[in-house]
Design a protein around this motif. Structure first.
Motif, short mmCIF file in Angstrom:
data_model
loop_
_atom_site.label_atom_id
_atom_site.label_comp_id
_atom_site.label_asym_id
_atom_site.label_seq_id
_atom_site.Cartn_x
_atom_site.Cartn_y
_atom_site.Cartn_z
N GLN A 1 0.83 -1.21 0.00
CA GLN A 1 0.00 0.00 0.00
C GLN A 1 0.87 1.26 0.00
O GLN A 1 0.78 2.10 0.89
CB GLN A 1 -0.96 -0.02 1.19
CG GLN A 1 -1.91 -1.21 1.21
CD GLN A 1 -2.73 -1.30 -0.07
OE1 GLN A 1 -3.22 -0.30 -0.59
NE2 GLN A 1 -2.88 -2.51 -0.59
N ASP B 1 2.12 4.85 -1.29
CA ASP B 1 1.63 6.09 -1.90
C ASP B 1 2.67 6.63 -2.88
O ASP B 1 3.81 6.92 -2.48
CB ASP B 1 1.35 7.15 -0.83
CG ASP B 1 0.11 6.84 -0.01
OD1 ASP B 1 -0.74 6.07 -0.50
OD2 ASP B 1 0.01 7.36 1.12
N ARG C 1 3.90 9.60 -5.24
CA ARG C 1 3.74 11.06 -5.34
C ARG C 1 4.59 11.60 -6.48
O ARG C 1 5.61 11.01 -6.86
CB ARG C 1 4.14 11.72 -4.01
CG ARG C 1 3.27 11.28 -2.85
CD ARG C 1 3.57 12.01 -1.55
NE ARG C 1 2.71 11.54 -0.48
CZ ARG C 1 1.48 11.99 -0.25
NH1 ARG C 1 0.99 12.98 -1.01
NH2 ARG C 1 0.75 11.50 0.74
N LEU D 1 -0.15 13.47 -4.31
CA LEU D 1 -0.47 12.05 -4.40
C LEU D 1 -0.96 11.71 -5.81
O LEU D 1 -1.92 12.30 -6.30
CB LEU D 1 -1.53 11.68 -3.37
CG LEU D 1 -1.97 10.22 -3.35
CD1 LEU D 1 -0.81 9.32 -2.90
CD2 LEU D 1 -3.17 10.03 -2.42
N ARG E 1 -2.22 5.13 -4.95
CA ARG E 1 -1.70 4.12 -4.03
C ARG E 1 -1.68 2.78 -4.76
O ARG E 1 -2.65 2.42 -5.42
CB ARG E 1 -2.57 4.03 -2.77
CG ARG E 1 -2.18 2.87 -1.85
CD ARG E 1 -2.94 2.90 -0.55
NE ARG E 1 -2.51 4.01 0.30
CZ ARG E 1 -2.93 4.23 1.53
NH1 ARG E 1 -3.83 3.42 2.07
NH2 ARG E 1 -2.49 5.25 2.23
#
Length: 301
Positions: A216, A218, A220, A226, A229
């Motif tokens: 999981q 993230d 960016r 963001l 995910r």
């Protein structure tokens, strides 16, 4: 045409003890032998409107009425009550009984004998059940290894159990059957895993010798915004792996996925997507694709 007999509210939808209902004057034994009622277990009945042959909660309710003193619902049935569904369509209700207790065998019942101290038992919606901690401890000791990890990951993700607490619980119980398996499972456990198939995919890649992935993660962009995910990631290589369940085929979800994947590619990520068929039927091909992506992204010496 005569109107149907009125069903007492207490007996309308949930299983009940026939002997208690008869003693209370709610029904007669003759009525219970009629078509309006279904016998689930000895002395346990349910009205036909509350009967669902594969409703595991109904069977848990029925079994709880027949449990001898000291018995509790356990295993995958307890996990189901704690919000983790690991059940097949007709999975029997799992119970733990003290060694001296007796309970009549039934196809919808699976009995295991084990000590269950008071600290390991609780009640969930009127039902006697192993605590979430004891449930995770038991399921993590049951082979096969993959299913043990799936169960522990799911309970951790549900946040009814914490990994350090489960480790401490296991350490305090040396000599219990299955502890070597549980220790291996705890070393692999990932509370962020969002589905059983995601756990299976992650384990497949680990067992193939690929480096551990971040769950999981993230992603960016250069400005810190963001982008999305991803299920599993190797951030240093900008490689991600995702499991696509059936919900990804829904039109709205599909459109969102396309936009997200395009955004991930735009910031330099390679995203490989796999289905249950890839994981369960074509594991070698799945591993080869991920290994190739990691090799291609690995910086040259």
């Amino acid at each position: 045409m005569p109107s149907p007999a009125r069903v007492p509210p207490r007996l309308a939808f949930r299983p009940f003890l026939g002997s208690a209902a008869v003693a209370d004057g709610l029904v007669t034994w003759t009525m219970l032998r009629g078509r309006s009622w279904r016998r689930l277990l000895p002395d346990v009945h349910v009205h036909r409107d509350g009967y669902r042959v594969d409703d595991h909660r109904m069977w848990c309710d029925a079994v709880a009425l027949a449990l001898p003193t000291g018995g509790v619902i356990a295993g995958r049935s307890a996990a189901y009550l704690w919000g983790v569904d690991l059940l097949d369509r007709d999975t029997p209700v799992a119970v733990l009984l003290p060694r001296a207790a007796r309970m009549r065998a039934h196809p919808r019942l699976r009995v295991t004998r084990s000590a269950v101290p008071e600290s390991d038992r609780t009640r969930f919606g009127r039902l006697p059940v192993t605590t979430a901690l004891r449930t995770a401890f038991d399921l993590g000791r049951q082979a096969p290894r993959e299913e043990a990890l799936v169960a522990v990951d799911a309970l951790l993700h549900r946040r009814v159990v914490k990994l350090p607490t489960l480790r401490a619980y296991a350490d305090a119980r040396p000599g219990w059957p299955g502890l070597p398996l549980l220790r291996e499972v705890l070393a692999l456990a990932e509370p962020l895993a969002e589905s059983p198939m995601e756990t299976r995919l992650r384990l497949l890649l680990l067992d193939a010798g690929l480096p551990p992935a971040t769950a999981q993660h993230d992603v960016r962009d250069a400005a810190g915004r963001l982008v999305g995910r991803v299920d599993l990631a190797w951030p240093g290589l900008r490689v991600a792996v995702e499991y696509d369940g059936d919900h990804h085929r829904e039109r709205t979800h599909f459109r969102q996925d396309v936009a997200r994947l395009n955004a991930l590619r735009a910031v330099g990520w390679v995203v490989l997507r796999f289905t249950a068929d890839d994981v369960l039927r074509h594991p070698d091909r799945t591993v080869a694709l991920v290994a190739q992506a990691l090799r291609e992204r690995h910086p040259a010496p």
